[in-house]
Design a protein around this motif. Structure first.
Motif, PDB file in Angstrom:
ATOM      1  N   PHE A  70       0.839  -1.200   0.000  1.00 50.77           N
ATOM      2  CA  PHE A  70       0.000   0.000   0.000  1.00 50.77           C
ATOM      3  C   PHE A  70       0.871   1.247   0.000  1.00 50.77           C
ATOM      4  CE2 PHE A  70      -2.698  -3.261   1.864  1.00 50.77           C
ATOM      5  CZ  PHE A  70      -3.887  -3.065   1.185  1.00 50.77           C
ATOM      6  N   ALA A  71       0.633   2.111  -0.996  1.00 50.31           N
ATOM      7  CA  ALA A  71       1.295   3.407  -1.013  1.00 50.31           C
ATOM      8  C   ALA A  71       0.628   4.320   0.009  1.00 50.31           C
ATOM      9  CB  ALA A  71       1.213   4.015  -2.415  1.00 50.31           C
ATOM     10  N   PRO A  72       1.305   5.362   0.435  1.00 50.93           N
ATOM     11  CA  PRO A  72       0.668   6.286   1.391  1.00 50.93           C
ATOM     12  C   PRO A  72      -0.643   6.857   0.835  1.00 50.93           C
ATOM     13  CG  PRO A  72       3.023   6.714   1.241  1.00 50.93           C
ATOM     14  CD  PRO A  72       2.724   5.712   0.172  1.00 50.93           C
ATOM     15  N   GLY A  73      -1.670   6.796   1.643  1.00 50.57           N
ATOM     16  CA  GLY A  73      -2.974   7.308   1.244  1.00 50.57           C
ATOM     17  C   GLY A  73      -3.858   6.307   0.542  1.00 50.57           C
ATOM     18  N   SER A  74      -3.433   5.049   0.456  1.00 49.63           N
ATOM     19  CA  SER A  74      -4.234   4.039  -0.247  1.00 49.63           C
ATOM     20  C   SER A  74      -4.718   2.920   0.654  1.00 49.63           C
ATOM     21  CB  SER A  74      -3.411   3.431  -1.389  1.00 49.63           C
ATOM     22  OG  SER A  74      -2.287   2.726  -0.888  1.00 49.63           O
ATOM     23  N   VAL A  75      -4.432   2.989   1.952  1.00 47.09           N
ATOM     24  CA  VAL A  75      -4.815   1.903   2.857  1.00 47.09           C
ATOM     25  C   VAL A  75      -6.315   1.989   3.136  1.00 47.09           C
ATOM     26  CG1 VAL A  75      -4.410   0.847   5.105  1.00 47.09           C
ATOM     27  CG2 VAL A  75      -2.522   1.965   3.895  1.00 47.09           C
ATOM     28  N   PRO A  76      -7.076   0.907   2.857  1.00 46.94           N
ATOM     29  CA  PRO A  76      -8.511   0.933   3.139  1.00 46.94           C
ATOM     30  C   PRO A  76      -8.778   1.065   4.641  1.00 46.94           C
ATOM     31  CG  PRO A  76      -7.950  -0.868   1.655  1.00 46.94           C
ATOM     32  CD  PRO A  76      -6.670  -0.335   2.180  1.00 46.94           C
ATOM     33  N   ALA A  77      -9.863   1.700   4.940  1.00 46.08           N
ATOM     34  CA  ALA A  77     -10.196   1.921   6.350  1.00 46.08           C
ATOM     35  C   ALA A  77     -10.690   0.660   7.039  1.00 46.08           C
ATOM     36  CB  ALA A  77     -11.241   3.028   6.457  1.00 46.08           C
ATOM     37  N   ASP A  78     -11.160  -0.315   6.248  1.00 45.23           N
ATOM     38  CA  ASP A  78     -11.752  -1.507   6.860  1.00 45.23           C
ATOM     39  C   ASP A  78     -10.805  -2.705   6.838  1.00 45.23           C
ATOM     40  OD1 ASP A  78     -11.822  -1.594   4.123  1.00 45.23           O
ATOM     41  OD2 ASP A  78     -13.810  -2.512   3.983  1.00 45.23           O
ATOM     42  N   LEU A  79      -9.498  -2.465   6.869  1.00 51.99           N
ATOM     43  CA  LEU A  79      -8.565  -3.592   6.974  1.00 51.99           C
ATOM     44  C   LEU A  79      -8.802  -4.331   8.285  1.00 51.99           C
ATOM     45  CD1 LEU A  79      -5.063  -2.353   5.714  1.00 51.99           C
ATOM     46  CD2 LEU A  79      -6.572  -4.014   4.655  1.00 51.99           C
ATOM     47  N   PRO A  80      -8.785  -5.670   8.252  1.00 57.29           N
ATOM     48  CA  PRO A  80      -9.081  -6.419   9.484  1.00 57.29           C
ATOM     49  C   PRO A  80      -7.993  -6.304  10.546  1.00 57.29           C
ATOM     50  CG  PRO A  80      -8.409  -7.904   7.734  1.00 57.29           C
ATOM     51  CD  PRO A  80      -8.548  -6.550   7.110  1.00 57.29           C
ATOM     52  N   ARG A  81      -6.743  -6.044  10.135  1.00 56.81           N
ATOM     53  CA  ARG A  81      -5.637  -5.946  11.079  1.00 56.81           C
ATOM     54  C   ARG A  81      -4.710  -4.812  10.665  1.00 56.81           C
ATOM     55  NH1 ARG A  81      -3.796 -12.038  10.632  1.00 56.81           N
ATOM     56  NH2 ARG A  81      -5.220 -11.906   8.868  1.00 56.81           N
ATOM     57  N   GLY A 174      -9.682   0.881  -4.361  1.00 54.65           N
ATOM     58  CA  GLY A 174     -11.126   0.984  -4.542  1.00 54.65           C
ATOM     59  C   GLY A 174     -11.811   1.501  -3.287  1.00 54.65           C
ATOM     60  N   GLN A 175     -13.112   1.388  -3.297  1.00 52.51           N
ATOM     61  CA  GLN A 175     -13.904   1.817  -2.145  1.00 52.51           C
ATOM     62  C   GLN A 175     -13.994   0.672  -1.143  1.00 52.51           C
ATOM     63  OE1 GLN A 175     -14.917   4.947  -1.807  1.00 52.51           O
ATOM     64  NE2 GLN A 175     -14.024   5.440  -3.812  1.00 52.51           N
ATOM     65  N   GLY A 176     -12.973   0.543  -0.328  1.00 52.37           N
ATOM     66  CA  GLY A 176     -13.013  -0.466   0.714  1.00 52.37           C
ATOM     67  C   GLY A 176     -12.262  -1.729   0.339  1.00 52.37           C
ATOM     68  N   LEU A 177     -12.166  -2.624   1.321  1.00 55.80           N
ATOM     69  CA  LEU A 177     -11.403  -3.855   1.167  1.00 55.80           C
ATOM     70  C   LEU A 177     -12.073  -4.817   0.186  1.00 55.80           C
ATOM     71  CD1 LEU A 177      -8.966  -5.509   2.104  1.00 55.80           C
ATOM     72  CD2 LEU A 177     -10.386  -6.379   3.983  1.00 55.80           C
ATOM     73  N   ALA A 178     -13.402  -4.846   0.144  1.00 56.35           N
ATOM     74  CA  ALA A 178     -14.090  -5.778  -0.741  1.00 56.35           C
ATOM     75  C   ALA A 178     -13.774  -5.482  -2.205  1.00 56.35           C
ATOM     76  CB  ALA A 178     -15.601  -5.725  -0.499  1.00 56.35           C
ATOM     77  N   ALA A 179     -13.803  -4.194  -2.583  1.00 53.68           N
ATOM     78  CA  ALA A 179     -13.469  -3.824  -3.962  1.00 53.68           C
ATOM     79  C   ALA A 179     -12.020  -4.145  -4.273  1.00 53.68           C
ATOM     80  CB  ALA A 179     -13.754  -2.343  -4.185  1.00 53.68           C
ATOM     81  N   LEU A 180     -11.140  -3.933  -3.302  1.00 50.61           N
ATOM     82  CA  LEU A 180      -9.730  -4.244  -3.510  1.00 50.61           C
ATOM     83  C   LEU A 180      -9.524  -5.737  -3.747  1.00 50.61           C
ATOM     84  CD1 LEU A 180      -6.721  -3.421  -3.429  1.00 50.61           C
ATOM     85  CD2 LEU A 180      -6.807  -3.794  -0.957  1.00 50.61           C
ATOM     86  N   ARG A 181     -10.183  -6.569  -2.956  1.00 52.47           N
ATOM     87  CA  ARG A 181     -10.021  -8.015  -3.125  1.00 52.47           C
ATOM     88  C   ARG A 181     -10.616  -8.491  -4.448  1.00 52.47           C
ATOM     89  NH1 ARG A 181     -11.231 -10.327   3.013  1.00 52.47           N
ATOM     90  NH2 ARG A 181      -9.106  -9.952   3.814  1.00 52.47           N
ATOM     91  N   ALA A 182     -11.691  -7.874  -4.898  1.00 53.43           N
ATOM     92  CA  ALA A 182     -12.263  -8.254  -6.193  1.00 53.43           C
ATOM     93  C   ALA A 182     -11.284  -7.959  -7.326  1.00 53.43           C
ATOM     94  CB  ALA A 182     -13.587  -7.521  -6.415  1.00 53.43           C
ATOM     95  N   ARG A 183     -10.619  -6.810  -7.270  1.00 57.34           N
ATOM     96  CA  ARG A 183      -9.635  -6.485  -8.296  1.00 57.34           C
ATOM     97  C   ARG A 183      -8.401  -7.382  -8.185  1.00 57.34           C
ATOM     98  NH1 ARG A 183      -9.800   0.191  -8.204  1.00 57.34           N
ATOM     99  NH2 ARG A 183     -11.888   0.399  -9.111  1.00 57.34           N
TER     100      ARG A 183
END
Length: 553
Positions: A70-81, A174-183
């Protein structure tokens, strides 16, 4: 007294004959038969039949190490850890086969280092990919995905994923972790384990009718390939064709082969064939004033031409033929039509597992009185673009249909990207494992059906080595070590082929049972008849003595 003495002597002689017959019979049974059996038995070294039978049932697990950075400013807010952390994602590869194939994605989520963050500050995605490649120590089969902010200028408008020519990609957050995992799931299917490549690798183990039309079009895995470039000049009186094939191979083909040297060994040769014509007469089209070859006539072109090539007769490896055909003056210009009747832009076609043919038209001279033959300098850049594209198709490196938000970087002169080479290694490793399992299973069935085939120790050693190498390859695949898994699978193929094609296993070198009887009966019958007759006589005399009444003094 004389009669009694004669009777006693006669009885002693008969007793000595009986003892001699019994001794001969005992020697023949107790010593002769075991010695004959031992010296004529077929030596059969022990084989790992249980291990061979288990190869076809073992599930394949393909592990892919993935680093999500993750580059700075790209970390999703809903990361589990909190970063960094690891996650494992498993999913079955949709292949209808006798073997279960599962993909295991070992994902490491972390932030960028200072040098990676500086590299991601490049002006373009291509520059960032080159800078990041210098920082990576990516092993074959691994992927590194850099997640950039939604507003990053690295990715142009409308592009969410940039696939570089090494083992890394840029992905817009993307918008959240779910979109990131889909990509991420889309990206791994493109760069790592596409189901089409695995299905093609397991084509021989998939039931008929359950494969796509292109599954058996790719070249089968081999330890080596021979590439032959041929120039066909059917009209040398009209065309003096000059092609710089040596320079073109060095500039365009050799970089690709250097990249593919991790997969197999390659040899390249070239030839010029004069008066070699196509086996199909083209149709003249009045509207375009040209000659046309329709799509349904193309299969009939190869066989007559192949008879003139003579390249595959003495070859130990598959031969790839690339033919450049300069039409004779009476059939120029010559164009290929597709199934819809439209002209093929490259004026070329390829045949799966064989090679490709390109038709190179010569411009007509401006003056009808031009002297013959016309000197023709072949544009090798245009020719090699077509042949390299056909080479990619033959190896199954063709690009699949990608979503519109994907941008894939061109591999340049190397002909294929690092991740495309990894896909080829995945496919060939799986195919090698399946090939070895099939070869050893066939060998075990053959040796089980024909019991008088000699199994030498060196053959058994090759079989044991093949089984052990396959097990090592499968273990390396499960650990995500692609290069060592591929090397182990190559060793398994080599050992299994040595064992299967060993000359001592040819059953024609050994006699069937009825021929054995025809050979041994004339040998043993003359010796066995006197012994058997003597034993029968001894039995008859013993029975007569039992029947005679005992004399009473």
């Amino acid at each position: 007294m004389a009669a009694a003495a004669a009777a006693a002597a006669d009885e002693a002689e008969r007793s000595r004959g009986r003892r001699a017959a019994l001794c001969f019979a005992a020697i023949a049974v107790l010593l002769g038969l075991p010695l004959w059996w031992r010296t004529t038995e077929t030596y059969r070294a022990a084989l790992p039949y249980a291990g061979i039978a288990a190869l076809g049932r073992l599930p394949l697990q393909l592990s892919v190490p993935i680093s999500v950075v993750f580059a700075p400013g790209s970390v999703p807010a809903d990361l589990p850890r909190q970063l960094p952390y690891r996650d494992v994602r498993e999913e079955p590869v949709p292949v209808v086969s006798r073997s279960d194939v599962a993909a295991r994605y070992e994902e490491l989520y972390r932030g960028t280092t200072a040098r990676e963050a500086a590299a991601l500050g490049a002006a373009t995605a291509r520059e960032a990919d080159a800078a990041l490649h210098a920082l990576q120590d990516a092993s074959p089969g691994s992927l590194t995905v850099y997640v950039v902010p939604e507003s990053s200028p690295l990715l142009p408008q409308g592009t969410d994923v940039y696939v570089g020519k090494h083992r890394s990609a840029l992905l817009r957050a993307g918008q959240g972790l779910a979109a990131l995992r889909a990509r991420l799931q889309q990206l791994t299917r493109v760069m790592a384990l596409p189901a089409t490549s695995i299905a093609a690798a397991l084509a021989d183990r998939v039931p008929d009718g359950q494969l796509g039309p292109d599954a058996r079009r790719h070249l089968k895995s081999s330890l080596g390939y021979e590439i032959t470039f041929s120039l066909l000049n059917p009209d040398p009186k009209s065309h003096d064709v000059d092609w710089d094939i040596e320079g073109a191979v060095g500039r365009y083909v050799q970089p690709v082969l250097d990249k593919l040297s991790a997969v197999a060994n390659f040899s390249v040769d070239s030839q010029i064939l004069y008066y070699a014509v196509l086996g199909v007469t083209p149709r003249f089209d009045k509207e375009s004033s040209s000659f046309l070859l329709s799509a349904h006539s193309l299969p009939h072109v190869i066989n007559p031409v192949e008879a003139r090539l003579g390249s595959s007769a003495a070859s130990l490896y598959p031969v790839l033929n690339f033919l450049l055909y300069v039409p004779e003056r009476s059939h120029s210009p010559l164009y290929i039509q597709d199934k819809d009747g439209a002209p093929v832009p490259t004026n070329a076609f390829h045949s799966p597992r064989w090679g490709g043919i390109m038709i190179y038209n010569v411009e007509a001279p401006a003056s009808p009185q031009a002297s013959l033959p016309l000197h023709v300098d072949v544009d090798m850049v245009r020719v090699m673009e077509v042949f390299l594209a056909q080479l990619r198709l033959l190896f199954g490196i063709s690009r699949e249909e990608l979503p519109p938000e994907f941008q894939v970087e061109s591999p340049g002169n190397e002909g294929l990207a690092d991740w495309e080479l990894d896909r080829l290694l995945w496919a060939h490793t799986v195919e090698n494992i399946a090939t070895v399992a099939t070869t050893l299973t066939s060998l075990a069935q053959l040796l089980d059906q024909i019991s008088n085939i000699v199994i030498k120790d060196d053959v058994a050693s090759e079989v044991y080595h093949a089984v052990a190498s396959v097990q090592d390859a499968m273990a390396e695949l499960a650990e995500g070590r692609l290069r060592s898994a591929f090397q182990a699978s190559k060793e398994a193929v080599t050992s299994s082929e040595r064992a299967f094609f060993d000359p001592s296993l040819l059953h024609l070198l050994y006699f069937p049972d009825d021929q054995k009887f025809a050979i041994y009966i004339p040998l043993f019958l003359p010796m066995a008849v006197p012994i058997l007759l003597s034993l029968a006589k001894i039995l008859r005399e013993a029975k007569q003595r039992k029947k005679e009444p005992s004399k009473i003094d």
